[in-house]
Design an enzyme around this catalytic site. Structure first.
Site, short mmCIF file in Angstrom:
data_model
loop_
_atom_site.label_atom_id
_atom_site.label_comp_id
_atom_site.label_asym_id
_atom_site.label_seq_id
_atom_site.Cartn_x
_atom_site.Cartn_y
_atom_site.Cartn_z
N CYS A 196 0.86 -1.18 0.00
CA CYS A 196 0.00 0.00 0.00
C CYS A 196 0.90 1.23 0.00
O CYS A 196 1.72 1.40 0.91
CB CYS A 196 -0.86 -0.02 1.26
SG CYS A 196 -1.84 1.47 1.51
N CYS A 205 -0.67 3.73 -6.42
CA CYS A 205 -1.63 3.13 -5.48
C CYS A 205 -1.77 1.69 -5.94
O CYS A 205 -1.94 1.45 -7.15
CB CYS A 205 -2.98 3.85 -5.55
SG CYS A 205 -4.29 2.94 -4.70
#
Ligand code: DGL
Length: 290
Positions: A96, A210
């Site tokens: 992440c 992302c």
């Protein structure tokens, strides 16, 4: 054309290696707010098919990209601590960008296992861009991080680095993995957020900053054609992180037959049921809650 296959991707700085004495069945722990980390798990499983896997998704904290730095900092290191206690992994991968660019050093300080982060692949983008205009598409939280300023200054000082944050694209990736019909406007709007900035029409590299976004790369490519964006290449850190996991386990062993992969959620809800076919495609057939 530069060959970037062996270039060392920035995975958030140095960490220790897994010792030779690591138990064979100790898993690699992957962590994200949702399903985005599957874009990191995929290449890692392809490179290391014997790797035991625990995939943790903080559904109770999802989405991270619209949260403050303080909220992420208060949440992520503590949660990883609980997961490490429960699963005794050989190493952790923060799959992440939002959590990594905000909390990686705190997680490393809190855990006594190797921790690999996922940070925007600005380095390979800057190495290969011809137009010297790079787009960074991430969450709103990631694109405002000083960590990204530092990557841009270190690797793309002669580039224009444009940034855009899109929470809608994160939701699109989640919906895709639940098998839902997708709104074709979402990917187009996300790209326009970059392209409509000054100089944006010259972008030739877009960093998917992302981990949810590689899951909708096909939709982004279609949108790029639709808005007649010139030749553009999308980049992310998945393959680099896979090589990093392999490197850190150089002396450690993998089991001949890995156990079924575990997916653990901080909140169980009906969407988890809808995600099961996608999780199965990544070898995650054991579903648990934290
Ligand atoms: N997948 C995450 C990232 O790489 C976070 C998405 C979100 O929860 O907003 O940034």
């Amino acid at each position: 054309m530069l060959d970037l296959r062996h270039a060392r991707y920035d995975t958030g700085g140095m960490t220790q290696t897994c010792p030779d004495t690591t138990p064979m069945d100790a898993p690699v722990l992957f962590f994200d707010s949702g399903v985005g980390g599957l874009s990191i798990l995929g290449p890692a499983r392809a490179l290391l098919p014997h790797m035991p896997v625990v995939y943790a998704a903080d559904r109770a904290g999802f989405p991270y990209g619209t949260k403050s730095e303080t909220e992420i900092m208060a949440r992520v290191p503590a949660l990883l601590g609980r997961l490490v206690e429960r699963f005794r992994p050989r190493m952790a991968v923060i799959a992440c960008n939002t959590a990594s660019t905000i909390a990686l050093s705190h997680v490393r300080a809190a855990l006594d296992i190797p921790v690999v982060g996922t940070v925007p692949a600005i380095k390979p983008a800057a190495l290969s861009s011809r137009t010297r205009v790079i787009g960074v598409l991430g969450t709103e939280a990631t694109v405002r991080q000083p960590y990204v300023d530092r990557l841009a200054a270190a690797h793309g000082a002669d580039c224009t680095v444009l940034r855009h944050g899109s929470a809608a694209l994160v939701a699109l990736a989640e919906a895709k993995l639940r098998g839902q019909a997708l709104d074709p406007d979402v990917a187009r709007h996300a790209l326009l957020g970059l392209v409509e900035q000054p100089g944006g029409e010259r972008i030739d590299r877009i960093v998917l900053a992302c981990t949810h976004f590689p899951l909708v790369q096909g939709e982004l490519e279609a949108a790029a054609r639709e808005i007649s964006l010139g030749p553009v290449e999308f980049l992310h850190g998945g393959d680099g992180i896979a090589r990093r996991i392999a490197y850190l386990n150089n002396g450690a062993m993998w089991p001949d037959t890995p156990p079924p992969g575990t997916a653990i959620f901080t909140r169980m809800d009906p969407d988890v049921e809808a995600l099961k076919p996608a999780l199965t495609r990544y070898g995650l057939t054991q579903i648990e809650s934290l």
